[in-house]
Design an enzyme around this catalytic site. Structure first.
Site, PDB file in Angstrom:
ATOM      1  N   CYS A  43      59.564  31.879  38.421  1.00  0.00           N
ATOM      2  CA  CYS A  43      58.580  31.643  38.667  1.00  0.00           C
ATOM      3  C   CYS A  43      58.058  31.327  40.286  1.00  0.00           C
ATOM      4  O   CYS A  43      57.832  31.875  41.081  1.00  0.00           O
ATOM      5  CB  CYS A  43      56.963  30.714  37.865  1.00  0.00           C
ATOM      6  N   CYS A  48      55.823  34.492  40.500  1.00  0.00           N
ATOM      7  CA  CYS A  48      54.302  34.233  40.886  1.00  0.00           C
ATOM      8  C   CYS A  48      54.053  33.439  41.972  1.00  0.00           C
ATOM      9  O   CYS A  48      53.745  34.323  42.301  1.00  0.00           O
ATOM     10  CB  CYS A  48      53.854  33.894  39.481  1.00  0.00           C
ATOM     11  N   LYS A  51      55.319  35.499  45.210  1.00  0.00           N
ATOM     12  CA  LYS A  51      53.640  37.081  44.657  1.00  0.00           C
ATOM     13  C   LYS A  51      52.817  37.043  45.247  1.00  0.00           C
ATOM     14  O   LYS A  51      52.356  37.131  46.427  1.00  0.00           O
ATOM     15  CB  LYS A  51      54.442  37.084  43.620  1.00  0.00           C
ATOM     16  N   TYR A 181      51.673  45.015  35.294  1.00  0.00           N
ATOM     17  CA  TYR A 181      51.615  44.153  36.322  1.00  0.00           C
ATOM     18  C   TYR A 181      52.405  43.941  37.427  1.00  0.00           C
ATOM     19  O   TYR A 181      51.434  44.106  38.411  1.00  0.00           O
ATOM     20  CB  TYR A 181      50.861  43.403  35.695  1.00  0.00           C
ATOM     21  N   GLU A 185      50.977  45.123  40.698  1.00  0.00           N
ATOM     22  CA  GLU A 185      50.867  43.945  42.190  1.00  0.00           C
ATOM     23  C   GLU A 185      51.474  44.181  43.362  1.00  0.00           C
ATOM     24  O   GLU A 185      50.537  44.193  44.454  1.00  0.00           O
ATOM     25  CB  GLU A 185      51.677  42.551  41.434  1.00  0.00           C
ATOM     26  N   HIS A 440      23.391  30.410  41.125  1.00  0.00           N
ATOM     27  CA  HIS A 440      23.313  31.432  41.433  1.00  0.00           C
ATOM     28  C   HIS A 440      23.369  30.906  43.523  1.00  0.00           C
ATOM     29  O   HIS A 440      22.859  29.926  43.757  1.00  0.00           O
ATOM     30  CB  HIS A 440      21.939  32.048  41.710  1.00  0.00           C
ATOM     31  N   GLU A 445      28.052  33.754  37.888  1.00  0.00           N
ATOM     32  CA  GLU A 445      26.759  34.100  36.901  1.00  0.00           C
ATOM     33  C   GLU A 445      26.259  34.966  35.943  1.00  0.00           C
ATOM     34  O   GLU A 445      25.431  35.121  35.108  1.00  0.00           O
ATOM     35  CB  GLU A 445      25.680  34.082  38.054  1.00  0.00           C
TER      36      GLU A 445
END
Length: 456
Positions: A43, A48, A51, A181, A185, A440, A445
């Site tokens: 990682c 990750c 990346k 993935y 990516e 909002h 939302e």
């Protein structure tokens, strides 16, 4: 005299291994950890973290274009410099690796920077120094490794996700082999950095295992971003051309020429050559260490956490597994990790965030489902003029009203899903979502304002 040299010997100083080592030491255990590469693991070093920094860099392309719609005039066209990004990311990786080392030092964990192999149920051998260490418990946390599967002639001419962070120059053309993935990516990143990217995948769609509506929308969005898709196709062989470029010959269709071929067809548990079979540790068909809920292998004194077990291959899961193992083995608290409700993200552009069951998984599990969904143009795009859509989906059990899964495609999907995962993990119902007051204006939302289930 102590029966063993240490109470715990950890093989692999990645996220799971370092967490286990630190927690065990905090409980008073004598701990030694070995790492043949850099401290920090996949990682931090080649996964990750670097990346995600690449992802940030790639998204400035959209930001520069969007700025004009909001009244900004850039004095000149922005120019991207690959070595600047590459070296800055490398420096950050070095800094983080140093922090991992400091954490181990502070916890009084003894570090051995060399490869370790298992000799028997209670013995580890360090291959460089030749030292043998006896341990009451051995924890294997060696993670996974890129797999060129199936092997193809000329496969050595491609690179894996390990090497992609260190390219000497930004290629003009890149072929990405794979539809998971990691492949997508990097395809998304390099396309936004100006590289002509082609994705070649043997399946008829990308991201196997994700919700179908998310898969389809991401595929279309990547095409919209200029990424060429060759689905239902495999590479038969790769050759080097006289100018140094690569040519991938495909099972069907024209060959593809590229300056770099990134092979991202999967990862396998990193157990080869660790001596596990000799010690009697049962391995699965991919070489994964088979463990029980407490992360214990078929040999009671040998344990494993993280990707090397091939359960849920995500860094936060490895960290929790390491923590649970250390607490349970050396502390006064016994607990295990629930792998059934884990949030995840895919850092393509647009981004994916997901937690819980997909619609297909929910139906297969016997649930009668109601589906709520919302697709809309994000507020920022209304002025920037960007052709962009956000999509959200709730999978709800029709009988209990419990929210079984939440899936999102769009800006900040990962950030939003992390918060939503708390509610889903706690067993929130659709009524709980409905009575939550909307914030909002925000994209999030929409998750609490869907009122009408999808027909059919």
């Amino acid at each position: 005299m102590a029966e063993y040299d240490v109470d715990l010997f950890v093989i692999g100083a990645g996220s799971g291994g370092t967490r286990a080592a630190r927690i065990a030491s905090g409980h008073g255990a004598r701990v030694m950890i070995a790492e043949a590469d850099r401290i920090g693991g996949t990682c931090v070093i080649r996964g990750c973290v670097p990346k995600k920094l690449f992802v940030y860099a790639s998204r400035f392309t959209d930001d520069f274009e969007d700025a004009a719609g909001f009244g900004w005039t850039l004095p000149q066209k922005p120019v991207f410099d690959w070595p600047t990004l590459r070296d800055a990311v490398a420096n950050e990786v070095t800094r983080l690796s140093g922090l991992y080392r400091k954490g181990l030092d502070a916890a009084k964990v003894e570090i051995r920077e060399e490869r370790a192999v298992v000799e028997d149920a209670h013995t580890v051998r360090l291959t460089k120094s030749g030292q043998t260490v006896s341990a009451r418990h051995i924890l294997v946390a060696t993670g996974g490794w890129p797999s060129f599967d199936p092997p193809i002639p000329g496969g050595e001419l491609g690179i894996s996700s390990n090497e992609v962070f260190h390219l000497p120059a930004l290629p003009k053309r890149m072929l990405v082999v794979g539809g998971g993935y990691i492949a997508l990516e990097f395809a998304s990143v390099f396309a936004r950095l100006g590289v002509a990217v082609t994705v070649l995948h043997r399946g008829d769609n990308i991201l196997r295992g994700f919700d179908e509506d998310i898969r389809n929308r991401l595929r279309d969005a990547l095409k919209e971003a200029g990424i060429a898709m060759r689905l239902g196709c495999t590479v038969e062989r790769i050759e080097e051309l006289p100018d140094g470029a690569r040519r991938a010959h495909c099972a069907k269709g024209e060959p593809i020429d590229a300056d770099v071929i990134l092979v991202a067809t999967g990862r396998r548990p990193n157990t080869q050559g660790l001596g596990l079979e000799k010690a009697g540790v049962a391995l699965g068909p991919l070489g994964e260490i088979e463990v029980d809920a407490a992360c214990t292998s078929s040999v009671p004194s040998i344990h494993a956490v993280g990707d090397v077990t091939n359960r849920v291959n995500l860094t936060p899961v490895a960290i929790r597994e390491g923590h649970a193992f250390a607490d349970s083995t050396f502390g006064s608290k016994r607990w295990t990790v629930d792998h059934g409700m884990v949030a995840s993200a895919v850092f393509t552009t647009p981004e994916i965030g997901t937690v819980g069951l997909s619609e297909t998984q929910a139906v297969a599990a016997g649930h009668e489902v109601r589906i709520f969904e919302s697709g809309f143009r994000p507020m920022k795009a209304t002025i920037s003029g960007r052709h962009e859509r956000t999509y959200m989906k709730l999978v709800v059990d029709a009988k209990t009203d419990r929210v079984l899964g939440v899936h999102m495609l769009g800006h900040d999907a990962g950030e939003i899903i992390q918060s939503v995962a708390i509610a889903v993990t706690m067993g929130a119902t659709k009524a709980d979502f409905d009575r939550t007051v909307a914030l909002h204006p925000s994209a999030a939302e929409e998750l609490v304002t869907m009122r009408t289930p999808r027909a059919g």
